[in-house]
Every structure is written in C-alpha cells, then in structure tokens.
Design a protein around this motif. Sequence first.
Motif, short mmCIF file in Angstrom:
data_model
loop_
_atom_site.label_atom_id
_atom_site.label_comp_id
_atom_site.label_asym_id
_atom_site.label_seq_id
_atom_site.Cartn_x
_atom_site.Cartn_y
_atom_site.Cartn_z
N SER A 216 0.84 -1.21 0.00
CA SER A 216 0.00 0.00 0.00
C SER A 216 0.87 1.26 0.00
O SER A 216 0.50 2.29 -0.58
CB SER A 216 -0.99 -0.01 1.16
OG SER A 216 -0.33 -0.04 2.40
N CYS A 217 2.06 1.18 0.61
CA CYS A 217 3.00 2.31 0.55
C CYS A 217 3.43 2.56 -0.90
O CYS A 217 3.51 3.72 -1.34
CB CYS A 217 4.26 2.02 1.37
SG CYS A 217 4.00 2.09 3.13
N GLN A 218 3.73 1.48 -1.60
CA GLN A 218 4.11 1.65 -3.01
C GLN A 218 2.99 2.35 -3.78
O GLN A 218 3.23 3.30 -4.52
CB GLN A 218 4.40 0.27 -3.66
CG GLN A 218 5.78 -0.28 -3.37
CD GLN A 218 6.90 0.50 -4.06
OE1 GLN A 218 6.68 1.50 -4.75
NE2 GLN A 218 8.13 0.04 -3.87
N HIS A 219 1.78 1.89 -3.56
CA HIS A 219 0.63 2.48 -4.25
C HIS A 219 0.51 3.97 -3.93
O HIS A 219 0.18 4.78 -4.80
CB HIS A 219 -0.65 1.74 -3.81
CG HIS A 219 -1.89 2.28 -4.42
ND1 HIS A 219 -2.39 1.83 -5.63
CD2 HIS A 219 -2.76 3.24 -4.00
CE1 HIS A 219 -3.49 2.48 -5.92
NE2 HIS A 219 -3.74 3.34 -4.95
N GLU A 220 0.78 4.31 -2.67
CA GLU A 220 0.59 5.70 -2.22
C GLU A 220 1.86 6.55 -2.33
O GLU A 220 1.93 7.65 -1.82
CB GLU A 220 0.10 5.71 -0.77
CG GLU A 220 -1.35 5.28 -0.62
CD GLU A 220 -2.32 6.22 -1.33
OE1 GLU A 220 -2.05 7.43 -1.39
OE2 GLU A 220 -3.35 5.73 -1.83
N LYS A 221 2.89 6.01 -2.97
CA LYS A 221 4.16 6.73 -3.18
C LYS A 221 4.80 7.14 -1.85
O LYS A 221 5.24 8.28 -1.66
CB LYS A 221 3.98 7.95 -4.06
CG LYS A 221 3.34 7.67 -5.41
CD LYS A 221 3.48 8.90 -6.30
CE LYS A 221 2.61 8.88 -7.51
NZ LYS A 221 1.18 9.05 -7.30
N LEU A 222 4.84 6.22 -0.91
CA LEU A 222 5.49 6.47 0.37
C LEU A 222 6.80 5.70 0.42
O LEU A 222 6.84 4.50 0.14
CB LEU A 222 4.59 6.00 1.52
CG LEU A 222 3.28 6.75 1.69
CD1 LEU A 222 2.40 6.08 2.73
CD2 LEU A 222 3.56 8.20 2.08
N ALA A 223 7.88 6.40 0.79
CA ALA A 223 9.19 5.74 0.82
C ALA A 223 9.40 4.97 2.12
O ALA A 223 10.11 3.96 2.14
CB ALA A 223 10.30 6.79 0.67
N VAL A 224 8.80 5.47 3.20
CA VAL A 224 9.04 4.87 4.52
C VAL A 224 7.75 4.90 5.33
O VAL A 224 7.07 5.93 5.38
CB VAL A 224 10.13 5.67 5.30
CG1 VAL A 224 10.27 5.16 6.73
CG2 VAL A 224 11.49 5.59 4.59
N VAL A 225 7.42 3.77 5.96
CA VAL A 225 6.30 3.76 6.89
C VAL A 225 6.87 3.85 8.31
O VAL A 225 7.86 3.19 8.62
CB VAL A 225 5.39 2.53 6.67
CG1 VAL A 225 6.11 1.22 6.95
CG2 VAL A 225 4.14 2.62 7.56
#
Length: 750
Positions: A93-102
């Motif tokens: 879901s991070c990839q989908h939302e363009k997040l580098a780090v959770v």
Amino acid sequence: MNIKDVISQMTLEEKAGLCSGLDFWHTKPVERLGVQAVMVSDGPHGLRKQDEKGDHLGINDSIKAVCMPAACATAASFDRELIGKMGQAIGASCQHEKLAVVLGPAVNIKRSPLCGRNFEYLSEDPYLAGEMAAAYINGVQSQNVGTSIKHFAANNQEHRRMSSSSNADERTLREIYFPAFETAVKKAQPWTVMCSYNRINGVYASENPWLLTEVLRKEWGFKGYVMSDWGAVSDRVAGVAAGLDLEMPSSGGVNDKKIVEAVRAGKLDEAVVDQAVERILTVNEMYLANAKPDTPWDQEADHILSADIAAQCMVLLKNEGVLPLDKADKVAFIGEFAAKPRFQGGGSSHINCFKTTSALEAAEGLPVTYTQGYSVAKDEATDDMIAQAVAAAKAAKTAVVFAGLPDSYESEGYDRTHMALPACQNKLIEAVAAANPNTVVVLHNGSPVEMPWLGKVKGVLEAYLGGQAVGIATVKLLYGDVNPSGHLAESFPVKLEDNPSWLFYGGEADKADYREGVFVGYRYYDKKRMDVAFPFGHGLSYTTFAFSDLRLSAEHITDKDTLTVTVKAANTGARAGKTVVQLYVGDKESTVLRPVRELKGFEKVELAPGESKDVTFTLDKRAFAYWNEELHDWHVETGEFTIEIGQSSRAIDVSAAVTVEGTVKLKKHYDKDSIFMDILSDPAAAAIIKPLMDGMSQMFGPGDGDDPSVTDDMGAAMVKYMPLRNVVNFSAGAVGEEVLDVLLQALNNS
Ligand code: BGC
C-alpha cells in the motif's frame, strides 16, 4: 544517481537543509541536482497519509486506508509469518501511495500497564518484541519501501514524554529496553530508525552519541539513517554530531542555519554533515529506484486479511465450557462495542478506515439480539440500559458482553491513571453475569485491565484493538469457525499495584528512574512468586495440547557452542488448532540477580487432532548470557541452566538441564577488603587461601571450655564474612602487611 558525486556539488546550505524535513512528511529536494523529495508516513498498522494539512497527532484527515490489528494484538499471535504478511500488505500500500518509509514498527517495552501507548507496542518481553519487529520489517521492506523502527530508546511512558529522562543502568537497557531494536537491526536492517523524545540517563536520545552511533551503528551494524521523532530535537548541532541524520518535521530553517554556522565556526565537521546527507539520499534512492506507483491496492482484500490476522491474535483468557457458541442457540450481544467496536488507538497511528465491520454485523443471520448496555460517549449505564441488558441476558442461552476502554482512557500523548474498566461497564457485567450463568466478556483494550468480575463469568476473550475488521474475527472465534490461538505478550496483574514499576512509574518531574531494573513483567511476577490474573504467554484453545519428549543436543556446552532443543508438540484434543511452543531459559545459580526464566524461543505450530510434531530450537550464547557491566559485553557464568518448554510462563510441560561453560574469564579484583567467602568460591584462589582459612576457623571456632552456644557453624560464618586484612590484624604480628601484598598478588594472578 552517484550520491557522493551529487553531494560534492552541493553547497553547505543545501546539505544542512537536507538534514531536516521539507514539511511534516517530506524530505527536501535539490532540484538543480536532480535530488527528489520523498514522503514518509505513519504507521505502524496501516497508513495515515495526510495529503492536506499535516500533524503528528492524528488530528487532521488522512486518506482512506485499512486499519490492521494494533501491535498489542499482533504480538499475541506469536506468529512471525503472519506479521510478515501484514508487513507485505502495508508495504504494497506504501508503493501504491508513493510512500518511501512507513513509520513503524513501535517496539518499546511495556513497562507498566499505564503507558498510554501500550496498544501500539508489542510486548513486555524483549525477545518476542524483537522477533515480531524483525518479521514486520522484513515484510514491509520486501516491497522496496522502508520502515522506521521506533522509538529508540527507553520511551516507556507518555507522561512528560518530551522532557523526562529514563534513568536505567546499562544492564537493564541492554537486557530489556534495547534488544527489540538490536534484533530488528541484525535480522531485518530497517531502512531507518526513529529516535525517541525522552532523555536516557540525562542525555536526549536525539543527541546521544553512545546510543545513535556507538551502540546502533558500531555494535549492531545499522546502515540506514536515523530520523528524529516529530519535534524531538533540542540541540540540532549536537544531534548531527551524535548521529541524528534527519530532523523531522521541518524546523522552518532555524536548525539548518545552526548546522551551517557550526561548520563555519569549526564546531562541527562538514564530513559529518556529508555523511548524514549520504545516508538519507541512499535510503531515498533505494525507494526511488524501485518505486512502483502502479502497484494495486485492493482495500477489500486487505480488510479480509485484517480479519484473518485478528483471528490469529485474540487471546481466549478463560473458558469454562461456555465457548464455542452454537450457531443454533439464542445469544445476547450486550454493550455498545458490539455495534461500534473500539479497534484502534488514538494519536499518530490513527487510521481513517475505509470501512469497519462490527461483531453485530458479522453475526448477521444468526439468532443474536443486541442491547447497548452502556454509552461510551456519556461513560454511563443507566438503570434502563442495565434492565434491558438483564432482560436480554435472561432470554438467551449465552450472554456476550462487549466491554473495553473508550478512546479517552488510553491514547498517545498521555498515560492512564488506573487499570480499571469504566465503572459503568463493570456494573453491567456484574448484572448480566447475575442474570445468566453463561456470560462471556469480549474485551477491546490496548493494555491490561482489572477484572473484578472474573470469578463470575464463564469466558473471557481478549480481542485487543483488533483493526477495522475486528467484528469478523470475534464472531469466528466465538462460534469456533476459527480456533483461538493467541497468547498473551504481556502479563495481566491482578491489580495495578502489583506491577513492578508501580511505586515509581512516571517519575518525579523529569526523573523517571527504572528502579525495578531487569525485573519487568513476568521476570518480576515469577521472581516474587506472585499471583497474576493471567500470566505472560497464556492463551486457551478449543482443543488441548501437550509438550513432551524434550531432547537436548548435549548435556554440556561452552558459550561458543549452540544447543539444539527438540520437543514433541501434540494436539491431544478433538479439534484442529494452533499452539505456541514457548522456550524459557533460567540460570539455576548465579552471582548476579537474574530472572527465574526468560523467553528465548517460540514457534507457532498447527496440529490436527491427535497429530504431533517435533519442534526444534537453536540456542546460542545470548540465550544464557546476562549483560556484564564490567566487560561491557554479554557474559555466561559457568553453571547449570534450566530449559523449560511450556504453554505459558506459568504452565511448563517439560524441562531439562544443561551445563554451560563460560569461556570468558572475568578479571580478578582481590584486595585487602575481599572477604574469605568470595575468595573460596573461586577454586584457583581457594587453593591459595585454604591453609589461612583453616587457621582462622580454628581461632574463631569453639575451644575447650568455651560457652557451648558457640558452634562450629558460627565460627565458620565469622570467618567467611571476614576481610583478608583481618589476617594481619588478628595474627598478633605473625602475618605482616608484606605477606598480605604477596598473597593478593598470587590471588589476582590465580
Ligand atoms: C509519534 C511518532 C510518529 C510521529 C509522526 C510522533 O508524535 O511519537 O510515533 O511517527 O509523531 O506522526
């Protein structure tokens, strides 16, 4: 991108700028050099991505996302694979939302049930917390996005969290508060680490070179970058020098300027700034080079995954033949949480769920009635509500009361002041239990609660904060569609005052002294032989298990060897189910104060009725060692250790002993004040001192005609606690000080 090359083209201002955030959630870009900004976001059990106005307290809106079970629940699964799967889903879901780090996992140790953030933390046990954290990190990072393990370190209270100092000795830090981070770094190499708000022994974590550089990087081999918790920076220049690479969020340029000035004034080495920038850009590049924004995010599928995970986490605490429920029977669901469950905590981890499923919704089609029982908003149960609940309970075969802590009772930002459920809920449970002997309580809470009604109900299911699909999991477990398999990752004391930190938790102003030392959770309750409501590791099933046939690969090993432990786990009941085989190690005799037992291995196994499986563990030096402050290292004291295999810390099925020989000898420190007893416990030194000792014993033992109350034992005791210097004093000149010096030399070289 050749990062070193890019850095060499940057101005000092650009480099200092990169050491803090652009805003609440982004790193800074340097457009002229092609350096892109990336986004980080909370975490840990789903995404709290804010597109608009940012805050770190979960106040402003974030995108619709999926709330998985919180860490209080997932730790109770004792299932590395499961938490890894959850990590994979969050990573995708991070990839989908363009997040580098959770921003997670959060692994601080549950020192007291009062910590407002316990729901977000994994366990009171450092081994379990470390294993689960590593599995989560590996899961997320398998999707080419990073994690930020937090809050490093010793952040175990919310009270005065941004100023208080967690004061603990090094052994306590190394054995209890550090290992979850250490294991995660060694087994999963998180891309980033988030330092905590608090000070440790007086020094802010955000400017602590011992913590951020010596321990984290040099000892454990951490390779990523360290970011600050939001607003944790006090002295930014000291922070850069200590190893705090990225300040979050933006300081509005104030601290960037201070970095520039410090370099220009020769107070901060520019190479240190370069290194911080290199670390940040390396991690950003790891994400950017593999970014896949077209990764699909099927939120409906994650909703179901969240239910499946929750069903593996909930802990069946008590069951006197009342569960599982029969789908044909009339059941009364009582309590507002049946219709509106509490399934997540407040603060930075708060997720804007795209949907939720309550137990009432999940039970659709079954003969289930519902009454509200109490009002969460008003924190009351009126006479009318109780009367309706009692009537519903009487009309049903079984009454299930959904109870727990309202949001206001536990949250990031403040601690609880007591361990009680709302009084109105306790009153409701008492009334329902009096009306129907088949009463079950389902609990929604992030940390233990007192259960004054425990003896009056037949069943208790600890649902924890089970994520947005909590209702599906609850109904599956209540009706036996899934067999419960969660085990407590924390002890449930009978009452708050039993907790080892009770007297000093929270501290005096900013001084939070960890006086209980390593005796946290079951390490304390077991040593005190104290009754608990439910012990660490406890969890029931609708089937039964037995562990037997314990085999050790050797009876004697050195601390350089490994020990293989094998045990047979059998399902002795009539249903398929999962259990957690728990391995505890205890030092039978030690010169330092040690817990009775410590968790050093666990495996979750699935067994069909009548089936049995061998489960194998490998133990190394760490399983037997304690932190020796003199060596500044792990140390094994030669002797016998107990290996226990159980279904909880208080339900040990089988045990065996192994002798472990420590190969590192401690330096001897004998001086004139050393007492005979200590010297005699060291065989080499004892041989030297024996003749002297015998002479002294005679001198102090009973002589002819002495008072008969003077016994040999008394004489021996007088001598064993006597310091060496007395040999000189009591020898009437026969032994001079020069003799003592020679003797000490011989003893120290023995
Ligand atoms: C919390 C962190 C969180 C950060 C960003 C802080 O207040 O302590 O856990 O990741 O805010 O929201």
